[in-house]
Design a protein around this motif. Structure first.
Motif, PDB file in Angstrom:
ATOM      1  N   GLU A 149      26.053  -2.861  25.156  1.00  0.00           N
ATOM      2  CA  GLU A 149      25.517  -1.736  25.917  1.00  0.00           C
ATOM      3  C   GLU A 149      24.219  -2.093  26.644  1.00  0.00           C
ATOM      4  OE1 GLU A 149      26.402  -1.651  22.769  1.00  0.00           O
ATOM      5  OE2 GLU A 149      28.265  -0.464  22.852  1.00  0.00           O
ATOM      6  N   THR A 150      23.429  -3.030  26.075  1.00  0.00           N
ATOM      7  CA  THR A 150      22.097  -3.318  26.639  1.00  0.00           C
ATOM      8  C   THR A 150      22.030  -4.633  27.399  1.00  0.00           C
ATOM      9  OG1 THR A 150      21.404  -4.420  24.598  1.00  0.00           O
ATOM     10  CG2 THR A 150      21.039  -2.047  24.733  1.00  0.00           C
ATOM     11  N   VAL A 151      23.141  -5.374  27.480  1.00  0.00           N
ATOM     12  CA  VAL A 151      23.087  -6.700  28.067  1.00  0.00           C
ATOM     13  C   VAL A 151      22.643  -6.664  29.523  1.00  0.00           C
ATOM     14  CG1 VAL A 151      25.532  -6.678  28.743  1.00  0.00           C
ATOM     15  CG2 VAL A 151      24.355  -8.864  28.378  1.00  0.00           C
ATOM     16  N   LYS A 152      23.056  -5.639  30.267  1.00  0.00           N
ATOM     17  CA  LYS A 152      22.654  -5.540  31.667  1.00  0.00           C
ATOM     18  C   LYS A 152      21.150  -5.324  31.796  1.00  0.00           C
ATOM     19  CE  LYS A 152      27.070  -3.852  33.485  1.00  0.00           C
ATOM     20  NZ  LYS A 152      27.739  -2.777  34.234  1.00  0.00           N
ATOM     21  N   THR A 153      20.598  -4.489  30.932  1.00  0.00           N
ATOM     22  CA  THR A 153      19.162  -4.227  30.968  1.00  0.00           C
ATOM     23  C   THR A 153      18.371  -5.504  30.643  1.00  0.00           C
ATOM     24  OG1 THR A 153      19.552  -1.946  30.256  1.00  0.00           O
ATOM     25  CG2 THR A 153      17.320  -2.792  30.012  1.00  0.00           C
ATOM     26  N   VAL A 154      18.852  -6.240  29.616  1.00  0.00           N
ATOM     27  CA  VAL A 154      18.169  -7.471  29.218  1.00  0.00           C
ATOM     28  C   VAL A 154      18.232  -8.496  30.358  1.00  0.00           C
ATOM     29  CG1 VAL A 154      18.177  -9.402  27.593  1.00  0.00           C
ATOM     30  CG2 VAL A 154      18.597  -7.076  26.775  1.00  0.00           C
ATOM     31  N   LYS A 155      19.377  -8.604  31.025  1.00  0.00           N
ATOM     32  CA  LYS A 155      19.515  -9.533  32.146  1.00  0.00           C
ATOM     33  C   LYS A 155      18.547  -9.171  33.270  1.00  0.00           C
ATOM     34  CE  LYS A 155      23.592 -10.867  33.434  1.00  0.00           C
ATOM     35  NZ  LYS A 155      25.011 -10.846  33.853  1.00  0.00           N
TER      36      LYS A 155
END
Length: 310
Positions: free
Chosen positions: A44-50
């Motif tokens: 769920e958070t991978v896009k934010t981390v990227k």
């Protein structure tokens, strides 16, 4: 000259202020990185981390560009200074230093070579006095320097020749002195030369004793075998087989005599019983050996006697 040296001093006044800015950037960068490292990476958070990672890389790239630009701004004046420095200083002092060094080396090498020749001549005189005609100056390994005095170098040469002479005298008292001397001339190592020849002769002696032992063992085995053979011969003497009589080919006279004997042994015709008309014919097979003349005589006898033969 001192005033000129003072004018060549380069002072950088803005470096401390620039370094202070870096410390401020470091504190802010450490805070942003720490916040990013605390983020939980999941589906769920991978896009934010990227996205956060891309922002950090963008900031780092911008800082790198600033560093490169600052380095270029700082290096440009220095590179211009270095070019002027090479023309005005390096190209002037460098060749002078090399040329003077070469001239100094030529003089010093000449002095050392002259000193070496004197020491070498003294070395050869010592060899003549010690009656040593095979020793070379190079074997002494005497290092000639400008600081070493000629007297000290000659003392080294004399001491070296004296040592060699003493060791030669010791070698002459040894067994196999000639072989030891051959090795010693190559190495100038007394103990090693003596040890080498001693071990060589010990190895030769062992090999000789081994061959003698093997020869003795063979001789003992051969003697034992001969003794056993003699004892067996005494216990079981061989029985001599009589030689067959030598064959004598029948002569014509001998054949005639045997035929006459056969006739005499036969009963008289008057005493014989009447021979039936169908008399029994017998066959006798034998082998006759003789010369060609003897065999022809036998054949003629049989023919004239009326015998049926093949």
């Amino acid at each position: 000259m001192e005033e000129a040296n003072e004018k060549r001093l380069i002072i950088v006044k803005q470096l401390p202020e620039f370094e202070e800015h870096l410390h401020l950037i470091k504190e802010e960068a450490e805070k942003r990185v720490a916040d990013a490292m605390q983020m939980v990476v999941s589906e769920e958070t991978v896009k934010t981390v990227k996205k956060v990672r891309a922002e950090l890389n963008s900031e780092f790239s911008a800082l790198e560009q600033s560093r490169i630009a600052a380095k270029k701004a700082v290096m440009e004046p220095y590179e211009r200074l270095e070019s002027i420095y090479k023309t005005c200083v390096t190209d002037v002092y460098g060749p002078a230093n090399e040329q003077l060094g070469s001239k100094i080396a030529d003089v010093e090498n000449g002095l050392k070579e002259a000193k070496k020749e004197k020491v070498k001549a003294y070395f050869e005189e010592c060899c003549v006095a010690a009656n040593i005609d095979w020793l070379k100056y190079e074997q002494a390994e005497i290092t000639v320097t400008l600081s070493a005095s000629e007297k000290s170098l000659k003392e080294k040469a004399k001491s070296f020749v004296s040592r060699i002479s003493s060791e030669i005298g010791l070698i002459e008292t040894q067994e196999h002195a000639d072989e030891i001397m051959v090795e010693y001339k190559q190495t100038l190592l007394l103990a090693d030369s003596i040890r080498l020849i001693q071990r060589r002769y010990e190895a030769l002696q062992k090999e000789k004793e081994k061959k003698e032992r093997i020869a003795a063992e063979k001789a003992l085995k051969a003697a034992a075998a001969a003794k056993v053979s003699a004892e067996c011969a005494e216990q079981n003497p061989p029985q001599a087989n009589p030689a067959p009589p030598a064959f004598k080919p029948p002569t014509e006279t001998t054949v005639q005599q045997r035929m006459d004997e056969s006739v005499e042994m036969a009963p008289p015709a008057a005493q014989k019983e009447p021979v039936p008309s169908n008399r029994e014919i017998l066959q006798l097979t034998f082998t006759v050996r003789g010369t060609r003349t003897e065999l022809r005589a036998l054949k003629q006898f049989l023919t004239e006697g009326g015998y049926d033969f093949e």
